[in-house]
Write an enzyme that holds these catalytic residues in place. Structure first.
Site, PDB file in Angstrom:
ATOM      1  N   HIS A   1       0.819  -1.223   0.000  1.00  0.00           N
ATOM      2  CA  HIS A   1       0.000   0.000   0.000  1.00  0.00           C
ATOM      3  C   HIS A   1       0.853   1.273   0.000  1.00  0.00           C
ATOM      4  O   HIS A   1       0.356   2.347  -0.350  1.00  0.00           O
ATOM      5  CB  HIS A   1      -0.915   0.039   1.219  1.00  0.00           C
ATOM      6  CG  HIS A   1      -2.018  -0.967   1.192  1.00  0.00           C
ATOM      7  ND1 HIS A   1      -2.859  -1.118   0.110  1.00  0.00           N
ATOM      8  CD2 HIS A   1      -2.424  -1.879   2.124  1.00  0.00           C
ATOM      9  CE1 HIS A   1      -3.727  -2.084   0.373  1.00  0.00           C
ATOM     10  NE2 HIS A   1      -3.478  -2.564   1.582  1.00  0.00           N
TER      11      HIS A   1
ATOM     12  N   ASP B   1      -2.658 -10.530  -2.143  1.00  0.00           N
ATOM     13  CA  ASP B   1      -3.244  -9.975  -0.923  1.00  0.00           C
ATOM     14  C   ASP B   1      -4.699  -9.609  -1.204  1.00  0.00           C
ATOM     15  O   ASP B   1      -5.046  -9.217  -2.329  1.00  0.00           O
ATOM     16  CB  ASP B   1      -2.461  -8.732  -0.502  1.00  0.00           C
ATOM     17  CG  ASP B   1      -2.846  -8.220   0.876  1.00  0.00           C
ATOM     18  OD1 ASP B   1      -2.098  -8.466   1.831  1.00  0.00           O
ATOM     19  OD2 ASP B   1      -3.886  -7.536   0.986  1.00  0.00           O
TER      20      ASP B   1
ATOM     21  N   HIS C   1      -6.315  -7.100  -0.402  1.00  0.00           N
ATOM     22  CA  HIS C   1      -6.455  -5.676  -0.693  1.00  0.00           C
ATOM     23  C   HIS C   1      -5.628  -5.304  -1.926  1.00  0.00           C
ATOM     24  O   HIS C   1      -4.568  -5.879  -2.160  1.00  0.00           O
ATOM     25  CB  HIS C   1      -5.991  -4.835   0.498  1.00  0.00           C
ATOM     26  CG  HIS C   1      -6.713  -5.128   1.770  1.00  0.00           C
ATOM     27  ND1 HIS C   1      -6.195  -5.969   2.738  1.00  0.00           N
ATOM     28  CD2 HIS C   1      -7.910  -4.705   2.228  1.00  0.00           C
ATOM     29  CE1 HIS C   1      -7.052  -6.052   3.747  1.00  0.00           C
ATOM     30  NE2 HIS C   1      -8.101  -5.294   3.464  1.00  0.00           N
TER      31      HIS C   1
ATOM     32  N   ASP D   1      -4.392 -12.558   3.707  1.00  0.00           N
ATOM     33  CA  ASP D   1      -5.638 -12.110   4.318  1.00  0.00           C
ATOM     34  C   ASP D   1      -6.861 -12.478   3.494  1.00  0.00           C
ATOM     35  O   ASP D   1      -7.985 -12.151   3.870  1.00  0.00           O
ATOM     36  CB  ASP D   1      -5.613 -10.604   4.604  1.00  0.00           C
ATOM     37  CG  ASP D   1      -4.968  -9.793   3.506  1.00  0.00           C
ATOM     38  OD1 ASP D   1      -4.663 -10.362   2.445  1.00  0.00           O
ATOM     39  OD2 ASP D   1      -4.751  -8.583   3.700  1.00  0.00           O
TER      40      ASP D   1
END
Length: 724
Positions: free
Chosen positions: A211, A251, A253, A344
Site C-alpha cells: 500500500h 493480498d 487488498h 488475508d
C-alpha cells in the site's frame, strides 16, 4: 542431539547446529558422541561438502565457514532461502493496544515452520537493511526521511500525531529499523535468487509494503518492499540480466502503491487480484478497477481482477489464474517472479472475508513456478488470522521445496460474479494480450477447489454479508489441515446482542424522520424496495428490506439549494454508469428536487445500511436518538462504522412539521476526489436515469422532457465548490 541437514548449495551440505546445542555437546552421554561423528565421517567419505553453521537458536543464522569437497549428488534438490529476523518484531503499537498487523504474525509463521523442520531444509539468510539509494528508487526523499527518522527521540512527543495523519498507520521506536530491514530483506532474497544462488526464497517480513506509495505510508505499510526489490533488480544489477519482472499481488487488498510505481513501466507486469466491491473495500478507491491498465509504455502491463464481493475462495482464484494470469504470463515470459504474498484472503481472516485454503495457495504458487525457471521470491504482505496465516505460509514453502506433492480437490465452482469479472478483465485487456480474446471454455476452471470452498459456495450468496463465519483457532486448524469444518456460531452472545438490539429498535420505531431522496429513490416503487424488499426493473440484485415493512406515513416534495451530480462508473446495484449524489454544501444558485418520505428512525437505519451495501454487523443503531438530536448543530454526520460506504454522510436539511429532514450523500473527502478526478464522474445508465424520470413525473414535479433535461444538466455540469 543431531545436526540439522540444510539444503545444499553447489554440492555442499550444511550441518546446522544451534549454539545452545553445541554448548551442551560436552554433556552428551558418551555413546551418543561416536554416533554423531560416525555420521559426519560417513558423509565425508561420500564426497559431500560439510558446512557447520553455528546459530544462536531460534532463527538460524547463515555462515560461510566450512570445508569444501566437490559433490554432484544433490544438484536436483531445490535451494530455498528464508529470511526472518526478530528485530522486525520491534515495530508495534506505541500504547500496546491490539492491532491486526502485530509482531505475533511473523512469530507464528516462524514457529510453524520450525515445528515442521522447514528451516533445516532451507538456506536461512540474514536480514539486511536497505540502503537509502535503493529506497529512493521508488520513494521520495521526504518519505525516506520520515520513515528513517520517525523512531528517533526527537519524534517521541509527536510521533503518534504524525502517524494519525496517514491512512491506517502506526509508528513507534522500532518502526524505522523494522521497515528498513523488511525492504532490505526482500532485496537480499531477490538478489540471491536472481544470481542463481537460490532457486526461490520467502522473505518473512513486516511491516508489509504494497500500500505504501511514493510519498505516503498507508494501510499498515511504510516502505513498498516488493517495489524496492523489483527496482533494485532492474536498475542496480544489470549484470543479472533481469529485464522483465512479473509481480503477482494476491493480498486481499489492492496493491495501490505497487501499481502506481510501475504504472508506466513495460518491464514490470503487475497483477493484483483483490476484493474491491466497486471501490468500497479498502483502500476504497477506483485504482483497483479492471479499467486501470497502465499508461504510456506501461499500457496493458497493469492487470486488476476486482472481486465484487467477499467469500471468494480456491475455485475463484484458480479460475482467474487459468483464464487471465497464466495466459498473459506465458506471453510476457518474465525473467523472475515476485509475489506480494498477503494471506488475508485466507479462510478465517478477520479483515479479508474470503476463504482461500492452504491448498489453494499451493496450487496458485505451483502454477507460477512454471515461469522464469522457478525463480520465485515471496514477500509477506497481509494475513491476520495467525493459524491460517502460518498454515498457508507452510504450504507455500513446501511447494518451493518441491518435497511434498500438492493434495486436495473437490467439486466446488466459482461464484457467478467471478465469471463476470473474468470476462470483463479479458475484454478490457484483449487489445494488449490477444490470448485473452479467445472464448472462455464452458467449464470455467481446470482446477477444482478445496472442500471448504464447496461448503462456503453452497451458501450461493452474492453478498459477503450473507456469509457468517465464526471460526476459532482450534476449529480453523482442522479446517485448513483437513479441508473439513463445522462452522459454529456463539449462540449465547448472539442471543444477547439480539435482545439489546430489539430493545433499541423499539425505541427508534417511535421517532419519525423525513428521508430526502434525490436519486432513484424519488420513484416510490424503487424506494419501497428498501422497505419491503425486492427490486425494480434495471436493478442487478434485490434489496433486503427493512425489519418494519410499513409504508411511509406521508410523501411530500421539496426543492433544496444543493447541486445534484452523478459519480462513480459502476455500482453493484445498477451495474455500469454513474449514480446520483447531492453536493453536501449549500449553493443558492443550485436547485435539486427531493422526495421526502416520512418513516421511522428504525426504518431509516435499515435504509442507511442498504444504501451503503454494508456488511456492518449490527450491534447498535448507526443513528440513535442522541445523535439525531445533535445533528441540527453539526449539519452533517459521517458514519465512520460504514467505512468506505458511498452514502455514509448524513445531511441535515432542516425540519418539516417539526420533523428533521435527512439525506444521504458522499463524504467531503469523496467530493474532493470527484473534483480532482480521482473518482470518476459518469452519466447514469438508461435504466438508472429512467427511475429518476419516473419519480419526477409521477410526483408531478416535471414533465418527462424537463426531467430528461434536468438529469442531462446534472450529468454534464462540473462540480463547483461554493465559496462563502
Amino acid at each position: 542431539m543431531k545436526p540439522n541437514a540444510v539444503a545444499p548449495i553447489s554440492g555442499k551440505l550444511r550441518l546446522q547446529i544451534p549454539l545452545f546445542e553445541l554448548a551442551t555437546m560436552a554433556q552428551l552421554p558418551q555413546f551418543q558422541l561416536p554416533a554423531l561423528f560416525q555420521s559426519i565421517a560417513a558423509l565425508l567419505v561420500t564426497g559431500i561438502t560439510l558446512y557447520f553453521v553455528i546459530g544462536t537458536g531460534g532463527a538460524p543464522q547463515n555462515s560461510d565457514v566450512g570445508m569444501e569437497v566437490n559433490s554432484e549428488s544433490s544438484d536436483c534438490l531445490r535451494r530455498v532461502g528464508l529470511v526472518y529476523d526478530d528485530r522486525m518484531c520491534k515495530h508495534a503499537t506505541a500504547d500496546g493496544d491490539h492491532h491486526p498487523e502485530n509482531p505475533d504474525r511473523i512469530r507464528a509463521i516462524w514457529k510453524k515452520l520450525e515445528s515442521a523442520g522447514i528451516p533445516q531444509r532451507c538456506v536461512v539468510l540474514n536480514a539486511k537493511e536497505a540502503e537509502d539509494k535503493h529506497i529512493l528508487s521508488v520513494h521520495s526523499k521526504n518519505h525516506l526521511n520520515l520513515i528513517k527518522n520517525i523512531s528517533s527521540k526527537q519524534f517521541d512527543s509527536r510521533r503518534n500525531r504524525i502517524a494519525s495523519k496517514f491512512n491506517s498507520i502506526y509508528m513507534n521506536e522500532g518502526s524505522s529499523e523494522a521497515a528498513c530491514l523488511a525492504a532490505g530483506s526482500v532485496i537480499e532474497a531477490a538478489e540471491r535468487v536472481a544470481r542463481g544462488e537460490l532457486n526461490s526464497a520467502f522473505a518473512i517480513v513486516r511491516p508489509p509494503g504494497h500500500h505504501a506509495e511514493q510519498n505516503e505510508p498507508m494501510g499498515f505499510c511504510l516502505y513498498n518492499n516488493v517495489a524496492v526489490a523489483a527496482s533494485f533488480l532492474l536498475n542496480e544489477r544489470p549484470e543479472l540480466s533481469i529485464k522483465k519482472i512479473l509481480i503477482v499481488d494476491w493480498d486481499v487488498h489492492h496493491g495501490n502503491g505497487t501499481q502506481k510505481m510501475f504504472w508506466k513501466d513495460s518491464q514490470v507486469l503487475f497483477f493484483s487480484v483483490h476484493r474491491h466491491e466497486f471501490g468500497s473495500f479498502y483502500p476504497a478507491n477506483d485504482d483497483g478497477f479492471y479499467v486501470m491498465t497502465g499508461e504510456g509504455p506501461g499500457a496493458g502491463y497493469n492487470i486488476n481482477v476486482p472481486w465484487e464481493k467477499g467469500g471468494c475462495g480456491d475455485a475463484d482464484y484458480l479460475a482467474v489464474w487459468d483464464h487471465i494470469l497464466i495466459p498473459v504470463a506465458k506471453d510476457f515470459n518474465p525473467d523472475i517472479v515476485i509475489i506480494s504474498a498477503g494471506f488475508d484472503a485466507a479462510i478465517g481472516d478477520p479483515l479479508g472475508g474470503c476463504c482461500v485454503t492452504p491448498y489453494g495457495y499451493s496450487v496458485m504458487l505451483k502454477k507460477l513456478m512454471e515461469f522464469a525457471g522457478g525463480k520465485v521470491i515471496m514477500a509477506l504482505e497481509g494475513g491476520y488470522n495467525l493459524v491460517s496465516l502460518a498454515n498457508s505460509v507452510l504450504s507455500c514453502v513446501e511447494v518451493l521445496l518441491e518435497d511434498k506433492p500438492i493434495t486436495g480437490s473437490s467439486e466446488a465452482y466459482p461464484f457467478e460474479s467471478t465469471l463476470r469479472v473474468i470476462q470483463a478483465v479479458r475484454q478490457e485487456l484483449s487489445t494488449f494480450w490477444p490470448t485473452l480474446a479467445d472464448e472462455l471454455p464452458k467449464k470455467l476452471t481446470s482446477c477444482e477447489a478445496s472442500p471448504l470452498q464447496l461448503l462456503i459456495s453452497s451458501f450461493d450468496s452474492e453478498d459477503e454479508s450473507d456469509i457468517d463465519l465464526h471460526i476459532g483457532a482450534a476449529n480453523l486448524e482442522a479446517v485448513v489441515q483437513d479441508g473439513l469444518s463445522k462452522l459454529k456460531v456463539d449462540e449465547d452472545s448472539h442471543d444477547l446482542a439480539t435482545t439489546v438490539l430489539t430493545t433499541q429498535r423499539a425505541e427508534l420505531s417511535k421517532i419519525d424522520v423525513w428521508y430526502a431522496c434525490f436519486g432513484s429513490n424519488m420513484w416510490k416503487s424503487r424506494f419501497m424496495c428498501y422497505i419491503e424488499g425486492g427490486q425494480v426493473e434495471g436493478m442487478q440484485k434485490p434489496c433486503a428490506g427493512s425489519a418494519d415493512r410499513s409504508p411511509p406515513k406521508e410523501v411530500i416534495w421539496k426543492t433544496i439549494p444543493h447541486r445534484l451530480f452523478f459519480g462513480r462508473n459502476y455500482s453493484r446495484l445498477w451495474g455500469p454508469g454513474g449514480v446520483a449524489f447531492l453536493h453536501p454544501e449549500i449553493n443558492t444558485q443550485d436547485k435539486a428536487y427531493v422526495s421526502l418520505y416520512r418513516i421511522t428512525l428504525e426504518q431509516f437505519n435499515d435504509v442507511l445500511l442498504q444504501e451503503n451495501d454494508s456488511s456492518y454487523e449490527i450491534s447498535s443503531p448507526l443513528l440513535d436518538l442522541a445523535t439525531l438530536n445533535s445533528i441540527a448543530d453539526k449539519q452533517s454526520i459521517l458514519v465512520e462504522a460504514l467505512k468506505a460506504g458511498w452514502y455514509r454522510n448524513i445531511l441535515y436539511l432542516g425540519k418539516e412539521c417539526d420533523i428533521p429532514i435527512l439525506a444521504l450523500t458522499c463524504s467531503q473527502s469523496d467530493l474532493e476526489a470527484f473534483k480532482s478526478g480521482k473518482l470518476p464522474m459518469s452519466a447514469p445508465s438508461k435504466e438508472y436515469a429512467s427511475t429518476l424520470i419516473r419519480g419526477l413525473t409521477e410526483g408531478k414535479q416535471l414533465s418527462e422532457e424537463d426531467a430528461i433535461a434536468y438529469i442531462r444538466e446534472a450529468s454534464t455540469k462540473p462540480i463547483v465548490i461554493p465559496t462563502p
